[in-house]
Motif scaffolding. Structure first.
Motif, short mmCIF file in Angstrom:
data_model
loop_
_atom_site.label_atom_id
_atom_site.label_comp_id
_atom_site.label_asym_id
_atom_site.label_seq_id
_atom_site.Cartn_x
_atom_site.Cartn_y
_atom_site.Cartn_z
N HIS A 296 -21.37 47.15 8.77
CA HIS A 296 -20.65 47.17 10.05
C HIS A 296 -21.63 47.39 11.20
N GLU A 297 -21.59 46.48 12.16
CA GLU A 297 -22.34 46.70 13.40
C GLU A 297 -21.72 47.91 14.09
N MET A 298 -22.55 48.82 14.56
CA MET A 298 -22.00 50.00 15.24
C MET A 298 -22.78 50.33 16.50
N GLU A 299 -22.03 50.79 17.48
CA GLU A 299 -22.65 51.35 18.68
C GLU A 299 -22.25 52.82 18.72
N MET A 300 -23.24 53.67 18.82
CA MET A 300 -22.97 55.10 18.74
C MET A 300 -23.44 55.82 19.99
N HIS A 301 -22.52 56.51 20.60
CA HIS A 301 -22.81 57.27 21.81
C HIS A 301 -22.92 58.74 21.41
N ASP A 316 -21.66 65.65 20.02
CA ASP A 316 -20.47 64.88 20.37
C ASP A 316 -20.80 63.42 20.09
N LEU A 317 -20.07 62.83 19.16
CA LEU A 317 -20.40 61.45 18.76
C LEU A 317 -19.19 60.55 18.93
N TYR A 318 -19.41 59.42 19.57
CA TYR A 318 -18.38 58.39 19.60
C TYR A 318 -18.96 57.14 18.96
N THR A 319 -18.30 56.65 17.92
CA THR A 319 -18.77 55.44 17.24
C THR A 319 -17.78 54.31 17.44
N LEU A 320 -18.32 53.18 17.87
CA LEU A 320 -17.54 51.95 17.95
C LEU A 320 -18.05 51.03 16.85
N SER A 321 -17.17 50.66 15.93
CA SER A 321 -17.59 49.87 14.78
C SER A 321 -16.94 48.50 14.83
N ASN A 322 -17.71 47.49 14.45
CA ASN A 322 -17.24 46.11 14.49
C ASN A 322 -16.92 45.65 13.07
N THR A 323 -15.63 45.52 12.76
CA THR A 323 -15.27 45.11 11.40
C THR A 323 -15.23 43.60 11.27
N GLY A 324 -15.36 42.89 12.38
CA GLY A 324 -15.34 41.43 12.31
C GLY A 324 -13.92 40.91 12.14
N ALA A 325 -13.80 39.79 11.47
CA ALA A 325 -12.53 39.07 11.41
C ALA A 325 -11.50 39.74 10.50
N VAL A 334 -16.74 53.90 9.03
CA VAL A 334 -17.02 54.53 10.31
C VAL A 334 -17.06 56.06 10.19
N GLY A 335 -16.24 56.61 9.30
CA GLY A 335 -16.17 58.06 9.14
C GLY A 335 -17.50 58.66 8.77
N LEU A 336 -18.25 57.94 7.95
CA LEU A 336 -19.53 58.47 7.49
C LEU A 336 -20.55 58.58 8.62
N SER A 337 -20.35 57.77 9.68
CA SER A 337 -21.34 57.83 10.77
C SER A 337 -21.36 59.21 11.41
N GLY A 338 -20.24 59.91 11.35
CA GLY A 338 -20.21 61.28 11.88
C GLY A 338 -20.25 62.34 10.80
N HIS A 339 -19.44 62.11 9.75
CA HIS A 339 -19.31 63.16 8.74
C HIS A 339 -20.55 63.32 7.88
N LYS A 340 -21.46 62.37 7.91
CA LYS A 340 -22.70 62.50 7.13
C LYS A 340 -23.94 62.56 8.00
N SER A 341 -23.73 62.86 9.29
CA SER A 341 -24.89 63.08 10.15
C SER A 341 -24.78 64.44 10.84
N ILE A 342 -23.63 64.70 11.42
CA ILE A 342 -23.43 65.96 12.16
C ILE A 342 -23.64 67.20 11.27
N GLU A 349 -22.39 75.04 17.14
CA GLU A 349 -21.16 75.82 17.32
C GLU A 349 -19.94 74.93 17.42
N ALA A 350 -20.16 73.68 17.82
CA ALA A 350 -19.02 72.78 17.99
C ALA A 350 -19.45 71.34 17.74
N PHE A 351 -18.47 70.55 17.31
CA PHE A 351 -18.73 69.12 17.23
C PHE A 351 -17.44 68.38 17.58
N ARG A 352 -17.63 67.12 18.00
CA ARG A 352 -16.50 66.23 18.16
C ARG A 352 -16.95 64.87 17.67
N PHE A 353 -16.06 64.22 16.94
CA PHE A 353 -16.39 62.89 16.42
C PHE A 353 -15.17 62.00 16.60
#
Lengths: 778, 155
Positions: A296-301, A316-325, A334-342, A349-353
């Motif tokens: 998946h192409e992803m843009e991560m802020h 604080d992570l926002y991921t935009l994922s491109n699933t295509g057609a 997409v869940g792993l982009s936050g749950h396996k990095s943060i 003390e805090a996170f948001r994903f």
């Protein structure tokens, strides 16, 4: 331990090395119909008219199927190999009147040989009503142009999907007050990172053959990681009972997640079901590059909050994922982009994903080793590297100060406790292996070239907690030999061998005494399949439990023969012993089991784990860069891996080396670009540049073992975690070499050279986004 | 047209078309070790020997092999097993799909240059792609094989 943690040869090694015919196309019946697909040249269109009569007149053509052969209002399905109910939406038809990307299937042609099928493909006349496509995933959400406007689109799980918004999934999770924590930080780094739809590029492309068996059932032999899911997918696609489908896999020429999606199976399955004749499909490399199931192409802020002393306080992570057609693996990757990095940063003390997964009119994405973690770790680890350079701090030192430790609870990892973790030792080891202190950050070689280092960390899971199921059946046969039946798929990873090692360890026998069979939906015990880094940890535990059960049964029959109680005897692998005079050999027990016997010497075990203990890793790249041309090569990559106990150190090492090189490819050469019509330009191995052996120096791997109590003999997973660290490590080494920061991969020589020119002219980095003002109030 | 090829020591005749590729000819004659990994002469999986020289059989017309000697891994089982054992000892065969082409080309390397250096090995085998192993284990296997041959006095 006698067998576990030993570098034994893979059971199939010599067959593979001497080129025996063990793969799908080697064993397909010679009289198979050849199946090929007519693909759409348009990114979005509706088929107005399709004429097949001339194509059908080509000698040798058996059948041509179009959308007219598939009721358009019937229930849709997904090709994603996932546990039912699949989180991936049911958004496909076998043949759809609407095509959604360049490469989408328009017609299926079956004929006697390649030539006649190719000719027939060229003679099908299609009239398209061309529609406006959605090609930029940043504009997809709530775009008035919809990829899936159809009414029978269906999402089975609450993943926040809405086809009327081009939304495949949406999710939010958090702990603590992230805004308040960031407000109180000395530094808030605000960055956007971008990774592309890279290809698994296994050497064996997608392929399947089908026959009708003795009972009139559809027998599917396919290069797949997921025989059981595949059975469901085919039955769903063909709208036939699951009892009518059998799926088995021969040797697989590599998967890396690609074959966790049923990319090729449904087409020959349809042909054989309709014609009752054997058929096969072999994807060309071009099809594998343009109409498959890439990352998946992803843009991560990322917003990373820290104090001047290096303490990381909030992510604080926002991921935009491109699933295509289509939505295969969209909601879950997409869940792993936050749950396996943060969670790597245990002191925060805090996170948001927050994440959105959107539909666009490009090739559908899917599962690729790392599965979203790769993308997320590139973003978070790169942000931490940027923080280190802002603070003028050694990046390893910065990690040491912040990493999660064994015994800590990981709020961003579903609140799971970190039960086994040697990440601290991994960091120390990598520092030493790469000679970090000698090179960091950069060394001038005096010939226009520089050498520099960069690093990153990674974690992954070991199976999907509470979902993945692994099973094993063990039976004793003549002469005291064992059959091990599994539903997990060895795709070159060596799981047939490591599962046999686990069984041999428990049964106190030689590796040669265990014969492994897998995988076949009719004959294997249920297994979710080989993905999500589950096989060693989940199926491995099932094998361990199964072997323990069989030991007990061997003792029961031994005790019966010795006319004593089961509790009185012991089994040493060769004999069941009551005392010095009274013992019975395994061979005798095996023989007795086949004559007048009512004690089963067959055991079955099923296992699932409520937790998914992460393997950890630290990796560092030493690159050499020609400052004039931007040419960059990884001359040395050092990695230290904590996969718990490596069941087979050789196979674990090669997994790591192979994964690292895939990561290096993603960082430096593997590019995906589209033309204005949405066509992928990298459609062959000529354009899509996977690393050759001359493109890399040396890869060194060390193991820093922890011991995971819940895994077989202390093991965790290895297969996926290994791909992640090269991306941030190489990107940071590039920065150390030339002073230009790249936040999009791959980083090509051209970009480096141009980036340096721009930097010298005093302009900002090409991919620093103006719309995201930095908040670096240091 | 009818061609006759000395395939692994046996004379084999077959009717081929002008555009039949050598890879398809040898596979049709039971040499399934020969694999196709691309259509662009990039992967090296289809390596066979034509008159004892390694060629990509996907890029050679079958008619060009007419009257010539073609060797696939099926015709080199002993050599393949001897060398392959050292790759197996590293676990570097992995999925195995690239193995036949890799083993063929490694054999060609040793015939041309019995004691290649590390860079020579990498250069010679550069066209043999492998997606599983990262090449490092293959290199260890090759070096161990050469070490063994040295000890055996065969170098």
């Amino acid at each position: 331990m006698k067998t576990v943690n030993k570098p034994v040869r893979k059971k199939d090694a010599m067959q593979l090395l001497t080129g025996q015919p063990v793969y799908t196309d080697d064993i397909a019946p010679r009289d198979c119909l050849v199946v090929k697909l007519l693909r759409s040249p348009h990114a979005s269109a509706v088929i107005r008219n399709i004429q097949t009569d001339i194509a059908l007149k080509v000698p040798g053509i058996e059948a041509v199927y179009t959308w007219k052969d598939v009721p358009q209002t019937e229930r849709r399905f997904t090709l994603a190999g996932q546990t039912y109910p699949e989180p991936s939406p049911y958004d496909r038809l076998l043949l759809d009147r609407r095509v959604r990307y360049v490469g989408d299937v328009v017609a299926i042609v079956a004929g006697a040989d390649d030539k006649c099928v190719d000719k027939a493909l060229s003679l099908i006349k299609v009239e398209y009503q061309i529609l406006e496509p959605v090609l930029d995933f940043r504009t997809a959400l709530d775009n008035p142009v919809l990829v899936h406007p159809e009414e029978n689109w269906e999402s089975l799980c609450p993943v926040g999907a809405d086809n009327k918004r081009n939304l495949c999934a949406h999710d939010e999770s958090s702990q603590g007050d992230i805004e308040k924590v960031l407000e109180g930080c000395d530094i808030v780094l605000d960055r956007v990172y971008h990774t592309k739809a890279c290809q698994q590029t296994m050497m064996e492309t997608f392929r399947t053959f089908c026959t009708i068996d003795t009972y009139g059932r559809l027998s599917v032999v396919s290069s797949t990681q997921i025989v059981f899911h595949c059975r469901r997918i085919i039955a769903n696609a063909l709208h036939i009972p699951k009892s009518m489908v059998r799926v088995s896999k021969p040797r697989i020429g590599g998967g890396f997640g690609a074959k966790q999606t049923s990319v090729s199976e449904i087409y020959p399955a349809f042909v054989t079901w309709k014609t009752k004749k054997p058929s096969k499909i072999i994807f060309s490399r071009e099809e594998s590059m343009t109409a498959s199931t890439p990352r998946h192409e992803m843009e991560m802020h990322v917003r990373l909050g820290a104090m001047k002393d290096g303490r990381i306080r909030g992510i604080d992570l926002y991921t935009l994922s491109n699933t295509g057609a289509y939505g295969e693996h969209g909601p879950t990757t997409v869940g792993l982009s936050g749950h396996k990095s943060i969670p790597l940063y245990g002191k925060a003390e805090a996170f948001r994903f927050v994440s959105d997964v959107v539909y666009t009119n490009v090739m559908s994405a899917g599962a690729y080793r790392g599965y979203g973690a790769t993308q997320g770790l590139f973003a978070v680890e790169s942000a931490v590297n940027e923080l280190a350079s802002m603070l003028h701090m050694d990046p390893i030192r910065l990690r040491e100060q912040n990493i999660v430790r064994q015994g800590e609870v990981m709020p961003a990892y579903y609140g799971q406790e970190n039960t086994s973790c040697a990440l601290d030792r991994c960091l120390a080891k990598v520092r030493e292996m790469i000679k970090w202190d000698e090179i960091y950050p950069v060394k001038d070689m005096g010939n226009g070239k520089v050498r520099s280092v960069g690093m990153g960390m990674a974690m992954q899971g070991s199976g999907i907690s509470g979902v993945d199921v692994g099973s094993a059946v063990l039976k004793l046969g003549d002469e005291g030999i064992y059959n091990l039946l599994i539903g997990a798929a060895d795709m070159g990873t060596g799981c047939d061998t490591i599962l046999a090692q686990i069984a041999a360890e428990v049964l106190d026998c030689e590796m040669e005494d265990i014969m492994v069979f897998g995988a076949d939906t009719d004959a294997s015990p249920y297994d979710s399949g080989s993905y999500a880094s589950s096989t060693t940890y989940v199926t491995g535990k099932a094998v361990e439990n199964c072997a323990l059960k069989l030991r007990e049964q061997i003792c029961r029959l031994g005790a019966k023969i010795l006319s004593c109680e089961y509790e009185q005897v012991e089994f040493d692998g060769k004999e069941v012993v009551l005392d010095r005079e009274h013992k019975v050999s395994l061979k005798e027990i095996a023989a007795a089991s086949m004559c007048g016997n009512d004690i089963s010497l067959e055991a079955a075990s099923t296992h699932s784990s409520p937790i998914s203990p992460p393997p950890f890793m630290a990796g560092a790249a030493e690159i050499e860069m020609d400052l004039q041309t931007g040419e960059t090569k990884v001359v040395n990559f050092a990695a230290a891996v904590d996969c718990g106990t490596p069941i087979n150190p050789n196979l674990a090492r090669v997994q790591a080396e192979g994964g690292i090189l895939q990561g290096i490819g993603m960082a430096l050469t593997e590019n995906i670009t589209y033309d204005s019509k949405g066509r992928v330009l990298e459609n062959s191995l000529m354009q899509y540049k996977i690393p050759a052996r001359v493109d890399v120096g040396h890869i060194q791997v060390a193991f820093e073992n922890s011991y995971e109590e819940s895994g077989p003999f202390g093991a965790k997973s290895i297969g996926e975690v290994v791909i992640n660290t090269p991306l941030p490590a190489v990107a940071d080494a590039v920065y150390h070499a030339c002073g230009v920061r790249f936040r999009e991969l791959p980083i090509t020589p051209c970009q480096i050279a141009m980036g340096r020119i721009r930097m010298e002219q005093g302009k900002s980095n090409s991919n620093d986004r103006e719309r995201l003002p930095d908040n670096e109030n240091i | 047209m009818l061609i006759t090829v000395n395939l692994n020591g046996k004379m084999v005749s077959g009717d081929v078309e002008a555009d039949t590729l050598l890879i398809d000819f040898v596979r049709n004659h039971g040499c399934y070790s020969v694999k196709r990994g691309c259509e662009t002469s990039n992967c090296g999986l289809c390596t066979v020997f034509l008159e004892d020289r390694p060629v990509l059989s996907c890029s050679v017309l079958a008619v060009r092999a007419d009257g010539k000697k073609v060797t696939t891994l099926e015709g080199m089982q002993e050599e393949a097993a001897e060398f392959g054992a050292f790759i197996a000892d590293q676990g570097a065969e992995q999925c195995g799909f690239c193995n036949p082409g890799f083993v063929m080309n490694a054999m060609a390397l040793f015939r041309e240059n019995p004691a290649p250096g590390e860079e020579e090995i990498k250069e010679y085998l550069a066209g043999n792609l492998c997606r599983c192993s990262g090449y490092e284990g293959q290199l260890r296997g090759i070096l161990a094989f050469m070490e063994w041959r040295k000890k055996e006095g065969r170098l």
